[in-house]
Scaffold this motif. Structure first.
Motif, PDB file in Angstrom:
ATOM      1  N   VAL A  52       0.842  -1.203   0.000  1.00 14.65           N
ATOM      2  CA  VAL A  52       0.000   0.000   0.000  1.00 14.65           C
ATOM      3  C   VAL A  52       0.878   1.254   0.000  1.00 14.65           C
ATOM      4  O   VAL A  52       0.651   2.203  -0.760  1.00 14.65           O
ATOM      5  N   ALA A  53       1.938   1.239   0.817  1.00 17.36           N
ATOM      6  CA  ALA A  53       2.828   2.409   0.907  1.00 17.36           C
ATOM      7  C   ALA A  53       3.610   2.596  -0.401  1.00 17.36           C
ATOM      8  O   ALA A  53       3.783   3.732  -0.869  1.00 17.36           O
ATOM      9  N   PHE A  54       4.085   1.502  -0.987  1.00 15.65           N
ATOM     10  CA  PHE A  54       4.835   1.592  -2.248  1.00 15.65           C
ATOM     11  C   PHE A  54       3.940   2.172  -3.346  1.00 15.65           C
ATOM     12  O   PHE A  54       4.357   3.052  -4.114  1.00 15.65           O
ATOM     13  N   HIS A  82      -3.584   6.706  -9.502  1.00 20.56           N
ATOM     14  CA  HIS A  82      -3.490   5.351  -8.936  1.00 20.56           C
ATOM     15  C   HIS A  82      -2.226   4.642  -9.399  1.00 20.56           C
ATOM     16  O   HIS A  82      -1.853   4.738 -10.575  1.00 20.56           O
ATOM     17  N   ALA A  83      -1.627   3.887  -8.491  1.00 20.03           N
ATOM     18  CA  ALA A  83      -0.592   2.923  -8.854  1.00 20.03           C
ATOM     19  C   ALA A  83      -1.012   1.604  -8.208  1.00 20.03           C
ATOM     20  O   ALA A  83      -1.359   1.572  -7.025  1.00 20.03           O
ATOM     21  N   VAL A  84      -1.035   0.531  -9.003  1.00 20.28           N
ATOM     22  CA  VAL A  84      -1.468  -0.777  -8.509  1.00 20.28           C
ATOM     23  C   VAL A  84      -0.318  -1.758  -8.713  1.00 20.28           C
ATOM     24  O   VAL A  84       0.100  -2.018  -9.847  1.00 20.28           O
ATOM     25  N   ALA A  85       0.207  -2.284  -7.605  1.00 19.61           N
ATOM     26  CA  ALA A  85       1.390  -3.155  -7.668  1.00 19.61           C
ATOM     27  C   ALA A  85       0.994  -4.576  -8.039  1.00 19.61           C
ATOM     28  O   ALA A  85       0.000  -5.109  -7.522  1.00 19.61           O
ATOM     29  N   VAL A  86       1.765  -5.179  -8.912  1.00 19.55           N
ATOM     30  CA  VAL A  86       1.506  -6.549  -9.369  1.00 19.55           C
ATOM     31  C   VAL A  86       2.814  -7.327  -9.430  1.00 19.55           C
ATOM     32  O   VAL A  86       3.872  -6.812  -9.056  1.00 19.55           O
ATOM     33  N   ALA A 132       8.924  -3.533  -0.081  1.00 24.39           N
ATOM     34  CA  ALA A 132       9.886  -2.869   0.816  1.00 24.39           C
ATOM     35  C   ALA A 132      11.166  -2.548   0.043  1.00 24.39           C
ATOM     36  O   ALA A 132      11.762  -1.469   0.219  1.00 24.39           O
ATOM     37  N   ILE A 133      11.594  -3.459  -0.824  1.00 23.31           N
ATOM     38  CA  ILE A 133      12.771  -3.194  -1.664  1.00 23.31           C
ATOM     39  C   ILE A 133      12.459  -2.023  -2.600  1.00 23.31           C
ATOM     40  O   ILE A 133      13.238  -1.083  -2.735  1.00 23.31           O
ATOM     41  N   GLY A 134      11.278  -2.084  -3.214  1.00 21.87           N
ATOM     42  CA  GLY A 134      10.886  -1.051  -4.166  1.00 21.87           C
ATOM     43  C   GLY A 134      10.847   0.340  -3.549  1.00 21.87           C
ATOM     44  O   GLY A 134      11.280   1.316  -4.164  1.00 21.87           O
ATOM     45  N   ARG A 135      10.344   0.440  -2.333  1.00 20.19           N
ATOM     46  CA  ARG A 135      10.254   1.752  -1.674  1.00 20.19           C
ATOM     47  C   ARG A 135      11.649   2.352  -1.475  1.00 20.19           C
ATOM     48  O   ARG A 135      11.865   3.532  -1.724  1.00 20.19           O
TER      49      ARG A 135
END
Ligand code: PLP
Length: 416
Positions: A65-67, A79-83, A276-279
């Motif tokens: 959610v944070a990323f 919007h950004a939706v992580a997949v 977490a890595i992405g953030r």
């Protein structure tokens, strides 16, 4: 090569894994001195992984959610939706457009096969467009020709190859496709700006990749950005089996066990470990991008006068993301592209080719629609294109070594 370590002793870059037995195409070649690409997972990202693993929640959760929130803010999109990958992002985006089954989706013949797989898996038909020799991407002319030849297309996938901006609006117009039916494959284009619009804010849905080699590396992962609330809602559900949005919360304190499945979904969610890595990687992204731009400038300066090497195109407006630094090896270079790859590899320099055109891959040759006259632009680009080492880790000395090897190789060609 010594491995950089931060204060906590966490290695910045791990040693590359040993090659799988039987997979090294150059068994007699020395170890790589300059690999084609290295992923830098920053120390902060490594620590964030340890924290997530200790937290008791390791799949999709608050980190995702944070990323998503931070990624959307970074681009200035709703919007950004992580997949799980860019390939899944493209399939989910196409499904969210709700086109009739068997719709024709126009795309470049010179791109990664994932986009074509996504079109097929979404139940549609990829239509290959030829590319312009200068950009290695479709032009309004090639798109209009491919669309006309198959009696019109229903949607368009646009790729910004290597990170070079391409005019999405002009391409959609030439293809006869409404901007609402455009999906961007932005696997190379986090950091690309078209005119004054960052990629991720232009079309109905834009798909990013966090694969190990990409500008923002997680290892695996993808993101869809959109300003369309309905598209975002649909993808939030269809990335996780079609379960009602926020079903992932059902095992968290306060989460309810009851859910519905109202849509046909995939299993394509991102985990909190990845997020977490992405953030952490996103926080250092602009620093890495600046380094890529300076690597490109160093190559440009050193290779400008080398006969037979055509430098990558620079955009007249907007910004290049420099995912790849791809030159062309022209006839007057002296040796051909394939011979040059072997020559560089023998000196420990890794390179790659982006891409083998889709019609030359057995599966896609069978399942894509192609112009009757073939794809001469794509074939011509394919023979000559060569991607040189490019990432945020490569040093000035390493770039100089690659350039010196390119100068020596053409001199050897001249001597023959
Ligand atoms: C890497 C890449 C993809 C696929 O990305 P994944 O995240 O590995 O699915 C799609 N398109 C292009 C142009 C790519 O380079």
């Amino acid at each position: 090569m010594p491995t950089a370590r931060d204060a906590s002793g966490v290695p910045e870059i791990a040693a590359p894994p040993p090659a799988l037995p039987g997979t090294d195409p150059h068994p007699a070649a020395p170890a790589l001195v300059v690999p084609f690409t290295r992923a830098r997972i920053c120390a902060e990202a490594q620590q964030a992984v340890v924290d997530v693993l200790a937290s008791g929640w390791v799949t999709s959760g608050e980190q995702v959610v944070a990323f998503e929130r931070e990624f959307a803010q970074h681009l200035g999109v709703r919007h950004a939706v992580a997949v799980s990958s860019c390939t899944a992002a493209i399939e989910l985006s196409l499904r969210a457009l709700a086109l009739p089954p068997g719709s024709k989706v126009l795309m470049s013949a010179v791109t990664f096969c994932g986009a074509a797989s996504a079109i097929l898996h979404a139940g549609h038909v990829p239509v290959l467009a030829d590319v312009d020799d200068l950009t290695a991407m479709p032009s309004p002319r090639t798109l209009a020709a491919a669309a006309a030849e198959c009696g019109g297309v229903d949607a368009l996938v646009v790729v910004h190859l290597a990170g070079l901006p391409t005019d999405v609006v002009a391409l959609a117009d030439a293809a006869g496709v409404d901007l609402d039916h455009v999906v961007e494959d932005a696997a190379h284009a986090l950091g690309t700006v078209v005119g004054d619009a960052p990629v991720g804010t232009i079309s109905r849905a834009t798909c990013f990749s966090f694969y190990a080699t990409k500008n923002l590396a997680i290892g695996e992962g993808g993101m869809v950005t959109t300003n369309d609330d309905d598209v975002a809602d649909r993808i939030r559900q269809t990335r996780l089996h079609g379960m009602s949005a926020d079903a992932w919360r059902r095992y968290l304190p306060g989460g309810g066990w009851r859910y519905d499945v109202a849509l046909d979904g995939l299993k394509a969610n991102m985990t909190d470990v990845q997020a977490a890595i992405g953030r952490a990687q996103l926080r250092r992204f602009e620093v890495d991008q600046a380094r890529r731009a300076s690597v490109a400038a160093r190559y440009d300066a050193a290779l400008a006068e080398v006969p037979g090497i055509r430098l990558p195109l620079r955009p007249s407006a907007g910004r290049h993301a420099w995912h790849l630094y791809a030159v062309r090896i022209e006839a007057d270079y002296g040796i051909d592209r394939d011979a040059l790859i072997v020559c560089l590899r023998q000196q420990g320099i890794g390179t790659s080719v982006h891409f083998i055109p889709l019609h030359r891959l057995t599966w896609f040759g069978r399942h894509c629609v192609m112009p009757a006259g073939g794809l001469p632009g794509a074939d011509g680009v394919f023979e000559r294109i060569l991607s040189l080492p490019m990432d945020a880790v490569v040093s000035d000395d390493e770039v100089d070594l690659v350039c010196a090897a390119l100068v020596r190789a053409t001199q050897r060609g001249d001597a023959r």
